[in-house]
Each structure stands twice: as C-alpha cells, then as structure tokens.
Design a protein around this motif. Structure first.
Motif, PDB file in Angstrom:
ATOM      1  N   LEU A 198      21.999  20.900  -5.172  1.00 19.68           N
ATOM      2  CA  LEU A 198      20.925  20.241  -4.419  1.00 19.68           C
ATOM      3  C   LEU A 198      19.546  20.592  -5.001  1.00 19.68           C
ATOM      4  O   LEU A 198      18.655  19.744  -5.045  1.00 19.68           O
ATOM      5  CB  LEU A 198      21.012  20.624  -2.941  1.00 19.68           C
ATOM      6  N   THR A 199      19.382  21.823  -5.515  1.00 19.14           N
ATOM      7  CA  THR A 199      18.084  22.152  -6.133  1.00 19.14           C
ATOM      8  C   THR A 199      17.850  21.308  -7.378  1.00 19.14           C
ATOM      9  O   THR A 199      16.724  20.906  -7.668  1.00 19.14           O
ATOM     10  CB  THR A 199      17.998  23.643  -6.555  1.00 19.14           C
ATOM     11  N   GLN A 200      18.936  20.996  -8.107  1.00 21.16           N
ATOM     12  CA  GLN A 200      18.782  20.209  -9.330  1.00 21.16           C
ATOM     13  C   GLN A 200      18.506  18.733  -9.008  1.00 21.16           C
ATOM     14  O   GLN A 200      17.868  18.035  -9.794  1.00 21.16           O
ATOM     15  CB  GLN A 200      20.003  20.390 -10.210  1.00 21.16           C
ATOM     16  N   VAL A 201      18.960  18.284  -7.833  1.00 18.08           N
ATOM     17  CA  VAL A 201      18.573  16.938  -7.372  1.00 18.08           C
ATOM     18  C   VAL A 201      17.082  16.949  -7.016  1.00 18.08           C
ATOM     19  O   VAL A 201      16.321  16.088  -7.431  1.00 18.08           O
ATOM     20  CB  VAL A 201      19.427  16.499  -6.157  1.00 18.08           C
ATOM     21  N   ALA A 202      16.650  17.998  -6.296  1.00 19.63           N
ATOM     22  CA  ALA A 202      15.244  18.103  -5.880  1.00 19.63           C
ATOM     23  C   ALA A 202      14.311  18.177  -7.090  1.00 19.63           C
ATOM     24  O   ALA A 202      13.189  17.672  -7.049  1.00 19.63           O
ATOM     25  CB  ALA A 202      15.052  19.346  -5.011  1.00 19.63           C
ATOM     26  N   ARG A 203      14.816  18.729  -8.163  1.00 19.76           N
ATOM     27  CA  ARG A 203      14.007  18.936  -9.378  1.00 19.76           C
ATOM     28  C   ARG A 203      14.064  17.737 -10.319  1.00 19.76           C
ATOM     29  O   ARG A 203      13.409  17.714 -11.351  1.00 19.76           O
ATOM     30  CB  ARG A 203      14.583  20.182 -10.060  1.00 19.76           C
ATOM     31  N   GLY A 204      14.938  16.753  -9.957  1.00 22.09           N
ATOM     32  CA  GLY A 204      15.029  15.537 -10.776  1.00 22.09           C
ATOM     33  C   GLY A 204      15.902  15.718 -12.004  1.00 22.09           C
ATOM     34  O   GLY A 204      15.926  14.870 -12.890  1.00 22.09           O
ATOM     35  N   VAL A 205      16.646  16.842 -12.053  1.00 20.36           N
ATOM     36  CA  VAL A 205      17.569  17.083 -13.179  1.00 20.36           C
ATOM     37  C   VAL A 205      18.856  16.278 -12.952  1.00 20.36           C
ATOM     38  O   VAL A 205      19.351  15.598 -13.853  1.00 20.36           O
ATOM     39  CB  VAL A 205      17.866  18.587 -13.294  1.00 20.36           C
ATOM     40  N   PHE A 206      19.415  16.380 -11.745  1.00 18.13           N
ATOM     41  CA  PHE A 206      20.513  15.504 -11.345  1.00 18.13           C
ATOM     42  C   PHE A 206      19.899  14.368 -10.523  1.00 18.13           C
ATOM     43  O   PHE A 206      18.926  14.580  -9.808  1.00 18.13           O
ATOM     44  CB  PHE A 206      21.538  16.238 -10.479  1.00 18.13           C
ATOM     45  N   ASP A 207      20.488  13.188 -10.619  1.00 13.53           N
ATOM     46  CA  ASP A 207      19.938  12.041  -9.877  1.00 13.53           C
ATOM     47  C   ASP A 207      20.509  11.936  -8.478  1.00 13.53           C
ATOM     48  O   ASP A 207      19.959  11.246  -7.625  1.00 13.53           O
ATOM     49  CB  ASP A 207      20.226  10.748 -10.661  1.00 13.53           C
ATOM     50  N   GLY A 208      21.645  12.624  -8.244  1.00 14.16           N
ATOM     51  CA  GLY A 208      22.236  12.550  -6.913  1.00 14.16           C
ATOM     52  C   GLY A 208      23.391  13.519  -6.750  1.00 14.16           C
ATOM     53  O   GLY A 208      23.808  14.183  -7.722  1.00 14.16           O
ATOM     54  N   TYR A 209      23.878  13.616  -5.516  1.00 11.68           N
ATOM     55  CA  TYR A 209      24.959  14.546  -5.184  1.00 11.68           C
ATOM     56  C   TYR A 209      25.682  14.013  -3.966  1.00 11.68           C
ATOM     57  O   TYR A 209      25.060  13.408  -3.086  1.00 11.68           O
ATOM     58  CB  TYR A 209      24.339  15.920  -4.862  1.00 11.68           C
ATOM     59  N   LEU A 224      16.778  20.353   3.034  1.00 10.29           N
ATOM     60  CA  LEU A 224      15.329  20.312   3.285  1.00 10.29           C
ATOM     61  C   LEU A 224      14.563  20.236   1.966  1.00 10.29           C
ATOM     62  O   LEU A 224      13.615  19.454   1.830  1.00 10.29           O
ATOM     63  CB  LEU A 224      14.864  21.546   4.066  1.00 10.29           C
ATOM     64  N   ILE A 225      15.003  21.007   0.966  1.00  6.35           N
ATOM     65  CA  ILE A 225      14.300  21.033  -0.325  1.00  6.35           C
ATOM     66  C   ILE A 225      14.354  19.653  -0.998  1.00  6.35           C
ATOM     67  O   ILE A 225      13.351  19.169  -1.534  1.00  6.35           O
ATOM     68  CB  ILE A 225      14.872  22.161  -1.220  1.00  6.35           C
ATOM     69  N   VAL A 226      15.509  18.961  -0.907  1.00  4.93           N
ATOM     70  CA  VAL A 226      15.610  17.610  -1.481  1.00  4.93           C
ATOM     71  C   VAL A 226      14.683  16.647  -0.729  1.00  4.93           C
ATOM     72  O   VAL A 226      13.944  15.876  -1.342  1.00  4.93           O
ATOM     73  CB  VAL A 226      17.062  17.076  -1.438  1.00  4.93           C
ATOM     74  N   LYS A 227      14.680  16.710   0.596  1.00  2.00           N
ATOM     75  CA  LYS A 227      13.818  15.807   1.380  1.00  2.00           C
ATOM     76  C   LYS A 227      12.341  16.044   1.046  1.00  2.00           C
ATOM     77  O   LYS A 227      11.579  15.100   0.854  1.00  2.00           O
ATOM     78  CB  LYS A 227      14.042  16.021   2.874  1.00  2.00           C
ATOM     79  N   GLU A 228      11.951  17.321   0.950  1.00  2.00           N
ATOM     80  CA  GLU A 228      10.546  17.632   0.681  1.00  2.00           C
ATOM     81  C   GLU A 228      10.173  17.318  -0.775  1.00  2.00           C
ATOM     82  O   GLU A 228       9.001  17.269  -1.125  1.00  2.00           O
ATOM     83  CB  GLU A 228      10.261  19.100   1.018  1.00  2.00           C
ATOM     84  N   GLY A 250      19.831  12.218  -2.904  1.00  2.00           N
ATOM     85  CA  GLY A 250      19.290  11.612  -4.120  1.00  2.00           C
ATOM     86  C   GLY A 250      17.970  10.949  -3.782  1.00  2.00           C
ATOM     87  O   GLY A 250      17.484  11.074  -2.645  1.00  2.00           O
ATOM     88  N   ASN A 251      17.362  10.232  -4.764  1.00  2.00           N
ATOM     89  CA  ASN A 251      16.211   9.431  -4.365  1.00  2.00           C
ATOM     90  C   ASN A 251      16.762   8.285  -3.511  1.00  2.00           C
ATOM     91  O   ASN A 251      17.980   8.033  -3.503  1.00  2.00           O
ATOM     92  CB  ASN A 251      15.430   8.932  -5.585  1.00  2.00           C
ATOM     93  N   LYS A 252      15.903   7.605  -2.776  1.00  2.00           N
ATOM     94  CA  LYS A 252      16.325   6.594  -1.789  1.00  2.00           C
ATOM     95  C   LYS A 252      17.298   5.592  -2.432  1.00  2.00           C
ATOM     96  O   LYS A 252      18.364   5.308  -1.886  1.00  2.00           O
ATOM     97  CB  LYS A 252      15.076   5.874  -1.271  1.00  2.00           C
TER      98      LYS A 252
END
Ligand code: LIP
Length: 263
Positions: A198-209, A224-228, A250-252
C-alpha cells in the motif's frame, strides 16, 4: 470527551514514528539471528518471538501514554475499553518474509477515532523509510509529500496482491482473480506485506493493489496513506473502506477498473 486537535495529532504522530523506529532497529538487529518461530491458525501462518516482543514494546508505550485507549494488536496485546480511540498494531507485517530473512517487512501503526483512521504510520526498517499520514493533511515518505500514480491504462498498470493463509483449504483463495488480472495488466508483484504494498501505491511506484481476507492491522495505516496520497480505497462494491477484509486501492481510475474486472 478527549479532543483530537491539530497540535495533538502532530504530537501523536511524532510518538508513533519514534516507536516504530525503535522496534525497527531491534528487528533489523535480530533478523539474521536464530529466532524462535511458531505456526498460528494454519501451518503457514507464522509468528516469531520478534513479532511478540515488538508488539509488547509498542503496546506498552501506548498503555503508558494513553491508558484509556483501546488497542487491537495482531498477536496478544489487544485491550478493549469504551474509549473513542483505538490503536491498530501490526508489529511485523510480512512475518513470513522476516522468518525467512527476506528483508521486506514493516511496522504498521494506525489510530482510529470514532471508527475513522485519523493517523497512520508504516516504517520499513531495511530501507529506513517511514510513510505517514494524518487525515486531511496529505501523505509523506520521510517527511516528503507523496502521490499515487496517474496511470490511466490497466494494460500497463503494475498491481500488487497476495494470497490468504487458508488458501490450501478454502476456494476463496484469490487465485481466479490472479489468473484473470494477469492477462489484463502490465505486471503483478506479490511482496508478502500488504502494508508495504500500500505504501508503494501511495508513492506511485505500484499503480494499484487488491487483496481479500485482510485483517485490520495489515491495512488500517496503509489505506489512510493511500487516500491522503490522492488515491481511492474501496471494497468490491466501490464503497470507501477503512479496514474491511476485501481491499482495492489505486488512483480513482485504476481502482474502478480493478472493480470492473473482479466484480
Ligand atoms: C500478511 C499480509 C499479506 C498477506 C499475508 C499476510 P502478516 O500479513 O501483509 O499481504 O498476503 O497473507 O496476511 O501475517 O505478515 O502480518
């Protein structure tokens, strides 16, 4: 009634980071030593003595500083009170990695207030990375703002997922989802720790999970970290979640496309 104003949130986040780094240092020191490992509900669901000691250290800090708060912890230090505050603790997310000396594991600490996760911190000892978020105030890695990717095309997307511990005895094993998605996307990563993924999704490294049968302690801080970080975290119905078992992040755009494929 205990208030949770701006100043207090910052102070609590600072403590949470300090505790996660304290046990992170301990875990790094111990990973290559001879540690005792036990099986839990299934033979592949493990706990090490380092998980238990780390959880004790964190929950002792909480019991000392916030004696009235509730605690939900993965191993054995949960405590139910009638407080509006509940800490959600995973002392080592990625325990199987840790037990096998594979160095990707993390400490996940979240604070819920009135059923909403308000503060989240995930510390990754091996990389000395700390991901944090306060609800409404953005997400950060080591104090620098992070954002989810703007990937629009599922075809090119790198997604992460995982498989439940009861997969040998249950048909609900995420294998069909995996088989379906692998044909539709750019690549899949199975890192073995939902919090890190989930941190890598929040950081834009992974596109989704996406993953099923998750426990609150695996995902509360990460969602919360992904949403923020500007992302969307839902269940299969597209409803926003805090820490429900089926997670899609992921992003929307990518979140909605994963739902499309899996529903
Ligand atoms: C793990 C999760 C992982 C999942 C594993 C397990 P643990 O948590 O982080 O995503 O696939 O089955 O639930 O047991 O290391 O805290």
């Amino acid at each position: 009634m205990e208030k949770l104003n701006q100043n207090k949130k910052q102070k609590i986040l600072k403590k949470t980071i300090k505790w996660s780094k304290e046990v992170g240092k301990y875990q790094k020191e111990k990973i290559n030593s001879n540690i005792s490992i036990k099986s839990k509900d299934t033979e592949i669901d493990l706990v090490t003595e380092i998980d238990e000691k780390s959880e004790e250290i964190i929950t002792n800090h909480i019991k000392e500083e916030f004696p009235e708060h509730s605690i939900l912890a993965e191993e054995k230090n949960s405590k139910e009170t009638d407080s509006e505050f509940k800490w959600i603790i995973d002392p080592i997310d990625g325990t199987i990695n840790y037990a096998h000396k594979f160095p990707i594991y993390c400490i996940s600490i979240a604070l819920k207030h009135r059923e909403k996760v308000k503060i989240g911190a995930i510390h990754v000892p091996t990389f000395n990375e700390t991901y944090t978020a306060i609800r409404g105030q953005g997400a950060y890695m080591n104090g620098n703002p992070i954002k989810v990717s703007n990937c629009k095309n599922l075809n090119k997307a790198i997604l992460a997922t995982g498989f439940p511990y009861d997969r040998k005895i249950s048909a609900e094993d995420n294998v069909d989802n995996f088989r379906k998605m692998i044909k539709k996307i750019g690549g899949i990563r199975r890192i073995g720790t939902a919090a890190y993924e989930l941190t890598q999704v929040a950081r834009g490294v992974f596109d989704g999970y996406w993953e099923m049968k998750m426990n609150p302690w695996d995902i509360a801080a990460g969602t919360l970290i992904v949403k923020e970080a500007g992302g969307q975290v839902t269940n299969l119905k597209g409803e926003e979640i805090e820490d429900e078992p089926f997670v899609i992040a992921g992003n929307k755009n990518i979140n909605e496309k994963i739902i499309e494929e899996l529903k």
